[in-house]
Design an enzyme around this catalytic site. Structure first.
Site, PDB file in Angstrom:
ATOM      1  N   HIS A   1      -0.357   2.029  -6.969  1.00 43.63           N
ATOM      2  CA  HIS A   1       0.265   2.762  -5.853  1.00 43.63           C
ATOM      3  C   HIS A   1       1.354   3.674  -6.424  1.00 43.63           C
ATOM      4  O   HIS A   1       2.076   3.289  -7.345  1.00 43.63           O
ATOM      5  CB  HIS A   1       0.858   1.779  -4.838  1.00 43.63           C
ATOM      6  CG  HIS A   1       1.234   2.436  -3.553  1.00 43.63           C
ATOM      7  ND1 HIS A   1       2.360   3.210  -3.424  1.00 43.63           N
ATOM      8  CD2 HIS A   1       0.609   2.472  -2.354  1.00 43.63           C
ATOM      9  CE1 HIS A   1       2.419   3.683  -2.193  1.00 43.63           C
ATOM     10  NE2 HIS A   1       1.365   3.250  -1.523  1.00 43.63           N
TER      11      HIS A   1
ATOM     12  N   GLU B   1      -4.676   8.944  -2.637  1.00 44.75           N
ATOM     13  CA  GLU B   1      -3.401   9.005  -1.936  1.00 44.75           C
ATOM     14  C   GLU B   1      -2.535  10.101  -2.548  1.00 44.75           C
ATOM     15  O   GLU B   1      -1.742   9.826  -3.470  1.00 44.75           O
ATOM     16  CB  GLU B   1      -2.677   7.657  -2.052  1.00 44.75           C
ATOM     17  CG  GLU B   1      -3.417   6.500  -1.422  1.00 44.75           C
ATOM     18  CD  GLU B   1      -2.453   5.500  -0.810  1.00 44.75           C
ATOM     19  OE1 GLU B   1      -2.594   5.230   0.388  1.00 44.75           O
ATOM     20  OE2 GLU B   1      -1.546   5.023  -1.505  1.00 44.75           O
TER      21      GLU B   1
HETATM   22  C1  PEP Z   1       0.835   4.195   1.426  1.00 44.42           C
HETATM   23  O1  PEP Z   1       1.954   3.843   1.119  1.00 44.42           O
HETATM   24  O2  PEP Z   1      -0.151   3.825   0.769  1.00 44.42           O
HETATM   25  C2  PEP Z   1       0.670   5.081   2.573  1.00 44.42           C
HETATM   26  C3  PEP Z   1      -0.495   5.597   2.810  1.00 44.42           C
HETATM   27  O3  PEP Z   1       1.798   5.289   3.303  1.00 44.42           O
HETATM   28  P1  PEP Z   1       1.943   6.137   4.657  1.00 44.42           P
HETATM   29  O4  PEP Z   1       0.762   5.787   5.526  1.00 44.42           O
HETATM   30  O5  PEP Z   1       3.228   5.675   5.239  1.00 44.42           O
HETATM   31  O6  PEP Z   1       1.941   7.567   4.275  1.00 44.42           O
END
Ligand code: PEP
Length: 253
Positions: free
Chosen positions: A96, A168
């Site tokens: 992450h 992400e």
């Molecule tokens: C995450 O931390 O993996 C994430 C997707 O956060 P958010 O949905 O708050 O952007």
């Protein structure tokens, strides 16, 4: 058709009261919506046992937010894959961006954790993504390749079989600005092709998530994209009303 995979990452949030309320509320709608989705909850590891106790007959899966690559020993503050198995979690979120940034986890360390997770029969959820500047400089694909290549290097050709990958983009996490559904689809298509190419196996089975400011407003358009198998939801998963609404929307997909 594959059921959408919805992952709730609570990060360093929540307490026993939230766990109780959250489980009580989602129990109501469990039969209606949950069977149409695969739900994976990732509260802080310390609350997993308590959440399971509150769940009674609900069948939900758990992910932990981190793991150490050592099995046991003098590693203060760490948790092992064995411990993760003992508490009944099945998935491990790895790489992450918050761990990469705040805990200085580089691609090699993430790959070692990935290896350890796989050989101990847990399922990695590998998070990859680029920063805003990297995106601006046109480096998105090369950053993603580097993050993926290290996993292949340490874990071999079959590394990604039976795993989850979450694209992400760092510029979208916690910002309220999601990547556009078209961009998400394009990047996930790229990731899928690249992994198949590197695996040298068209039958390799892995699932692709998007994460970054997923909300009740945008989930519909994201989840219906061809290459999206599900979403990873951070802050939006702490509010059970919104979380339920997102599951409801994804059920109708
Ligand atoms: C995450 O931390 O993996 C994430 C997707 O956060 P958010 O949905 O708050 O952007």
């Amino acid at each position: 058709m594959l059921k959408p995979i919805i992952i709730a990452n609570w990060k360093l949030n929540g307490d026993k009261i939230l766990v109780q309320k959250f489980i009580k509320k989602i129990s109501f709608d469990y039969k209606k919506y949950f069977k149409k989705n695969t739900i994976i909850l990732s509260p802080p590891i310390i609350y997993i046992e308590y959440m399971k106790k509150c769940m009674k007959n609900l069948k939900l899966s758990f992910a932990v937010q981190n793991v150490d690559y050592n099995y046991q020993g003098a590693f203060t503050g760490e948790i092992s894959t064995y411990m993760v198995q003992e508490i009944g979690a099945k998935y491990v979120i790895l790489g992450h961006s918050e761990r990469r940034k705040n805990h200085f986890e580089n691609n090699l360390l993430v790959a070692k954790k990935f290896y350890c997770t796989k050989i101990n029969n847990l399922i990695p959820i590998l998070c990859i993504g680029e920063t805003k500047n990297e995106k601006k400089s046109g480096l998105t694909k090369s950053i993603l390749k580097k993050q993926i290549d290290e996993i292949f290097l340490i874990c071999g050709k079959n590394a990604f079989n039976n795993t989850l990958i979450a694209y992400e983009p760092i510029w979208a996490i916690g910002t309220g600005t999601n990547a556009s559904p078209i961009l998400i689809n394009k990047i996930l298509k790229f990731i899928k092709k690249y992994i198949i190419y590197k695996s040298d196996n068209t039958n390799i089975k892995f699932y692709m998530q998007y994460g970054g400011s997923v909300s009740t407003e945008n989930i519909k358009d994201i989840i219906c994209q061809k290459y999206v198998d599900g979403v990873l939801i951070g802050s939006g998963s702490l509010n059970y009303k919104n979380f339920l609404k997102m599951i409801q929307i994804s059920s109708k997909n």
